[in-house]
Motif scaffolding. Structure first.
Motif, PDB file in Angstrom:
ATOM      1  N   ARG A 461      69.965 -10.849 -40.851  1.00  0.00           N
ATOM      2  CA  ARG A 461      69.534 -12.237 -40.682  1.00  0.00           C
ATOM      3  C   ARG A 461      68.043 -12.316 -40.947  1.00  0.00           C
ATOM      4  N   LEU A 462      67.700 -13.358 -41.657  1.00  0.00           N
ATOM      5  CA  LEU A 462      66.341 -13.483 -42.160  1.00  0.00           C
ATOM      6  C   LEU A 462      65.313 -13.647 -41.038  1.00  0.00           C
ATOM      7  N   THR A 463      65.646 -14.486 -40.077  1.00  0.00           N
ATOM      8  CA  THR A 463      64.616 -14.842 -39.093  1.00  0.00           C
ATOM      9  C   THR A 463      64.553 -13.859 -37.937  1.00  0.00           C
ATOM     10  N   THR A 464      65.685 -13.258 -37.599  1.00  0.00           N
ATOM     11  CA  THR A 464      65.710 -12.425 -36.403  1.00  0.00           C
ATOM     12  C   THR A 464      65.796 -10.946 -36.741  1.00  0.00           C
TER      13      THR A 464
ATOM     14  N   LEU B 376      66.324 -20.571 -46.683  1.00  0.00           N
ATOM     15  CA  LEU B 376      67.262 -19.748 -45.926  1.00  0.00           C
ATOM     16  C   LEU B 376      66.805 -19.621 -44.477  1.00  0.00           C
ATOM     17  N   ALA B 377      65.505 -19.477 -44.286  1.00  0.00           N
ATOM     18  CA  ALA B 377      64.987 -19.362 -42.923  1.00  0.00           C
ATOM     19  C   ALA B 377      65.252 -20.646 -42.157  1.00  0.00           C
ATOM     20  N   GLU B 380      68.809 -20.845 -41.260  1.00  0.00           N
ATOM     21  CA  GLU B 380      69.174 -19.968 -40.163  1.00  0.00           C
ATOM     22  C   GLU B 380      68.764 -20.560 -38.812  1.00  0.00           C
ATOM     23  N   ARG B 381      67.590 -21.160 -38.784  1.00  0.00           N
ATOM     24  CA  ARG B 381      67.165 -21.783 -37.530  1.00  0.00           C
ATOM     25  C   ARG B 381      68.091 -22.939 -37.162  1.00  0.00           C
ATOM     26  N   ASN B 384      71.283 -21.451 -35.798  1.00  0.00           N
ATOM     27  CA  ASN B 384      71.157 -20.994 -34.412  1.00  0.00           C
ATOM     28  C   ASN B 384      71.196 -22.166 -33.444  1.00  0.00           C
TER      29      ASN B 384
END
Lengths: 490, 459
Positions: A461-464, B376-377, B380-381, B384
């Motif tokens: 995963r990119l952010t984590t 993409l970031a 992803e946020r 989540n």
């Protein structure tokens, strides 16, 4: 407007894709051979390295090239007349014939235990055998042939020049195919060494001869990990093609199968989708837009599966949903997984949703993912068995998973031992699937993790930075996904 | 012979009349008076006669009462005139700290004070769904409405709304844009000039309908700033938050605004209660009906909502729209804001599964320059956030964080430095620029796919 009923479509899909979903036994066949434009370069005789992940069609093309009729189809489809003037020989493949130009895996392993073994010599020996050079063909055993190459460098050069001139004066290109390199050696280091030697020999042929060409089908990760410490190695990298399956290629493949089925429904499907070109021998080529234009493809697919993955447009679009849910960590879908999923959806629709207005019911499509995941894991087991072993150890866990947790699972599950076991040479039939080479560094869990990400089995995963698993694998192993809020149903 | 209906005044005029009559009463009785205005804007006149009680049936009291009632109709309190001597707790009115002085006492003339009774801040998210009003065709009104919402302002939401309206009109649709940014009504960028604003707006409908007086409002106007291209028959309509009164008319926007956010008791006993969500829905429906009357039924209705955690936004997103576009920029406060909003919904909604499918994230002012991973970031946020709040464990969205068509998947609106300072009002040709087209292309085409098909040709 479609002349096929939902039920006729189901029957057509189930039958037309019947063989397509069988494992590697599928031989390319005249009618069903599909030539996506993105694969054109892979067939060009001068392209030395063809990179393709597991299941993207490396073996398929290698086999197709060896069959003169299929080669003719490719020559016509790809406007590549040069394919009509090639001679093909096989330098390595998974299904070894008794008179093959290369030794068995077991013999290779034994040859490599010799201190004097040199991978470049080994492949020159194979090249000479494939070219049927009399001096070497006269020798009866592999160690003897190796010795001859080692001890007669001038004779080797002369033999190559002679073969080159002969091919040149015949007006043909002599192409040597190398496939299934995952199965060269159990030990990845040794396999890398062999691949490195092969690449050097392949480049040498291209730079020093005009009519002798090697074509090396290889997984991108193997290509990357093989040391390329020989002169002009960069010329090789500049000359590679990749086998990719874009969304339109996947749909093109699907429609091509339906239009080329030898039975009821295919003619109606062709009529419904516009002017197919009759190539003779029962082979038909779909109109360009059915192969290449996403808008047109979507319209065709909507006739088959309806527009949405549910009762309305907010549930997602069928056209994008299916490929999206089948892709691995590198966003690639293997064609076999894809066709399997569609066929399974047709089967389930016929069983459970026979009255549905479209051939493929969205819940049947969802259900088909599980079977597709099984197919994908089977594919992986053949060539990259160690990856399957590694993911199995995560069973019962939940993704996204911290890298440390992944490694803890491996330590507790005894991954090292499992990898060692896989690396043992099986004493069984040498033709048996051996599961391919192991990971580069079986004792280093961090390296194993990176390699799994490389080959698209895991993602990060990119952010984590947490480790994730694409559905096409997750649904096969008992691994959950964190997220989602449980609610009391009111 | 029937008696003609009593003359009626609109909200603002009624208040003006009430204050005038209060002044007359302060003079006639020589006593202090207070004018109250209740939640619906209905006025009552309170006379402080405690020092010198008046008789309720005295002729001048009766005439003051009748005059007041006639002048303020229909915004007349249930008791048009109240004598302080008869009140149980007169100081609640005559000594209230909430009074505002209209005129001070002088000589024999009493003072005049106004006392506003409004309630703001009730919670609408738990209100029941407004009754649906299906009409012929498969799609009901709600499905044709798109909420444009941004938790933070200044992300180009209104511009995107204009661009979307124009694109859909170019593609042949009849589009209505409703300005629900009631707290800061602005001149719409859909209009060539402010003079194109209709006489009334959404707030007028809310206050008038509360007293059963909503007929005949002028709520919509054609959007003139974006001429529709091609032979598409598309059109753009616009409904403002507040109208522009005619010359000489008064309009107290704030006074109306203070009265709209409430759940109302039935207008006539026996009817059901009227929660705010339902009233807002009726206001939007009235705008739609007016477009249908003036031209044709709108195919798409864009609801431009204000930023922040606001009742209007909550109601619009949860109850009124078939599709809700959530404008985000990738910064912590945006995500935190949406998280609070979603948490609230999750606790209150039984139908969160239905709600979540109507949501789509928009990556507003998305500057992708040089970094493909940014989107993409952001995705992803967003994933989540949704997975923690609205997604259920068994939904397929959960299994596919990278899906192309999930609610959390951001639809990008690109952003480039070239766009800074482009003012749609100053240069009416700016949407024509190829660069601008490119910026919105993904956004407009993606949203179009999520909309129901246009109404069939009327036969």
């Amino acid at each position: 407007m479609t002349p096929l009923t939902a039920d006729e479509y189901r029957t057509l899909i189930v039958r037309a894709l019947e063989d397509a979903v069988d494992a590697n036994t599928t031989e390319p066949d005249l009618r069903r051979l599909f030539t996506p434009s993105s694969h054109r370069l892979a067939l060009a005789p001068d392209v030395t390295v063809v990179k393709g992940a597991r299941g993207t069609g490396k073996t398929y093309w290698a086999k197709a090239l060896t069959d003169p009729r299929l080669r003719e189809i490719a020559a016509a489809s790809y406007l590549m007349p040069r394919l009509r003037r090639v001679k093909i020989a096989t330098g390595f493949a998974a299904d070894r014939k008794a008179d093959a130009a290369y030794p068995t895996k077991r013999v290779i392993a034994r040859l490599m235990r010799d201190d004097e073994f040199d991978a470049v010599d080994f492949w020159f020996m194979v090249v000479l055998m494939a070219l049927k050079v009399p001096e070497i063909a006269a020798i009866n055993d592999w160690p003897g042939r190796m010795s001859w190459v080692r001890e007669n460098p001038e004779a080797l050069d002369d033999a190559l020049q002679e073969a080159d001139s002969a091919a040149h004066s015949d007006g043909v290109t002599q192409v040597l195919l190398f496939d299934a390199l995952d199965h060269l050696h159990k030990d990845r280091m040794q396999a890398d060494k062999l691949v490195s030697g092969l690449l050097e020999v392949a480049l040498e042929l291209r730079l020093t001869t005009s009519a002798l060409r090697a074509k090396v089908f290889i997984r991108p990760d193997m290509y990357d990990s093989a040391p390329k410490k020989f002169a002009d190695a960069s010329k090789l990298t500049a000359n590679t093609a990749e086998l990719t399956w874009l969304r339109e290629n996947l749909y093109g493949l699907f429609f091509h199968q339906l239009g080329n089925y030898d039975g009821p429904g295919a003619a109606e499907f062709r009529a419904a989708t516009g002017g197919w070109r009759d190539e003779g021998d029962g082979r038909f080529i779909a109109p360009t837009d059915v192969i290449a234009d996403q808008t047109r493809q979507e319209a065709v697919f909507v006739d088959i599966a309806g527009p949405y993955m549910g009762t309305d447009r907010r549930k997602g679009l069928t056209y994008t949903w299916v490929p999206n849910h089948l892709q691995d960590g590198n966003e690639e879908v293997s064609p076999r997984t894809w066709l399997y999923s569609l066929r399974e959806a047709a089967v389930v629709s016929a069983e459970r949703y026979a009255g549905y207005e479209y051939a493929l019911h969205y819940d049947a499509i969802r259900a088909s993912l599980h079977g597709a995941a099984r197919i994908r894991v089977e594919e992986l087991t053949e060539d990259i068995a160690w990856a399957v072993a590694a993911v199995e150890k995560l069973e019962g866990g939940e993704v996204p998973m911290e890298p440390s947790v992944v490694i803890a699972h491996w330590n507790q599950g005894g991954l090292s031992a499992a990898l060692q076991e896989l690396a043992q040479e099986s004493g069984q039939d040498p033709q048996e699937d051996d599961g391919g080479s192991g990971p580069r560094k079986p004792d280093d869990p961090f390296a194993v993790l990176e390699e799994l990400i490389d080959i698209g089995v895991l993602t990060r995963r990119l952010t984590t930075g947490a480790i994730d698993l694409p559905d096409v694998y997750r649904l096969y192993f008992n691994i959950g996904r964190r997220g989602g809020v449980s609610r009391k149903k009111s | 012979m029937t008696t003609p209906p009593p003359p009626s005044v609109r909200f603002d005029a009624a208040w003006k009349q009430a204050l005038a009559h209060a002044g007359q009463a302060a003079q006639r009785f020589g006593m202090n008076v207070v004018v109250t205005r209740d939640l619906l804007g209905r006025a009552s006149l309170l006379v402080d006669d405690r020092a010198n009680p008046l008789a309720a049936d005295a002729p001048d009291v009766v005439s003051a009462r009748d005059g007041f009632a006639a002048a303020t109709h229909p915004f007349t309190g249930l008791e048009p005139l109240v004598l302080g001597s008869l009140l149980f707790a007169p100081d609640l009115f005559f000594a209230s700290g909430d009074r505002t002085e209209v005129s001070a006492s002088h000589g024999n003339v009493g003072s005049v004070h106004a006392l506003e009774r409004t309630v703001i801040g009730a919670d609408w998210t738990s209100a029941p769904l407004p009754a649906r009003t299906p009409f012929d065709g498969d799609w009901d009104r709600r499905d044709r409405r798109v909420a444009m919402y941004g938790f933070k302002g200044g992300v180009g939401r209104s511009t995107a709304t204009a661009m979307l309206a124009r694109y859909l009109a170019d593609r042949g649709r009849c589009v209505l844009v409703v300005d629900l940014d009631l707290e800061s009504p602005g001149v719409s960028n859909l209009l060539e000039s402010p003079s194109g604003i209709p006489r009334h707006g959404i707030v007028d409908h809310l206050v008038e309908a509360a007293v059963g007086h909503a007929d005949g409002l002028e709520l919509v106007a054609r959007g003139t700033a974006l001429p529709v291209r091609g032979e598409s028959n598309g059109e753009v309509w616009f409904a403002p938050a507040g109208g522009t009164p005619r010359a000489g008319e008064r309009s107290d926007y704030l006074a109306k605004l203070n009265r709209i956010y409430s759940d109302l008791a039935p207008l006539t006993p026996g009817d059901g209660p009227r929660p705010f969500a339902t009233r807002l829905e009726q206001a939007i429906s009235a705008c739609e009906d007016q477009v249908a009357e003036l031209s044709r039924r709108p195919d798409v209705v864009l609801l431009d909502c204000r930023a922040g955690m606001h009742d209007i936004a909550a109601v619009t997103l949860t109850h009124l729209s078939g599709l809700a576009l959530l404008f985000t920029v990738d910064n912590p406060s945006t995500w935190e804001g949406y998280r609070m909003l979603f948490e609230q919904w999750r606790q209150r909604q039984d139908h969160v599964g239905d709600l979540v499918e109507r949501l789509r994230v928009v990556a507003a002012m998305f500057n992708s320059a040089g970094d493909v991973n940014r989107l993409l970031a952001l995705q992803e946020r967003a994933y989540n956030l949704f997975a923690d709040t609205l997604y259920e464990p068994d939904s397929t969205y959960i299994s596919a964080p990278d899906a192309e068509d999930a609610p959390h998947t951001p639809i990008p609106i690109l952003f480039g430095n070239d766009l800074i300072g482009l003012d749609p009002l100053r240069s009416s040709a700016w949407p024509e620029l190829p660069m601008v087209e490119a910026v919105y292309q993904t956004f407009t085409t993606t949203v179009e796919r999520l909309l129901p098909p246009p109404h069939p040709e009327p036969s």
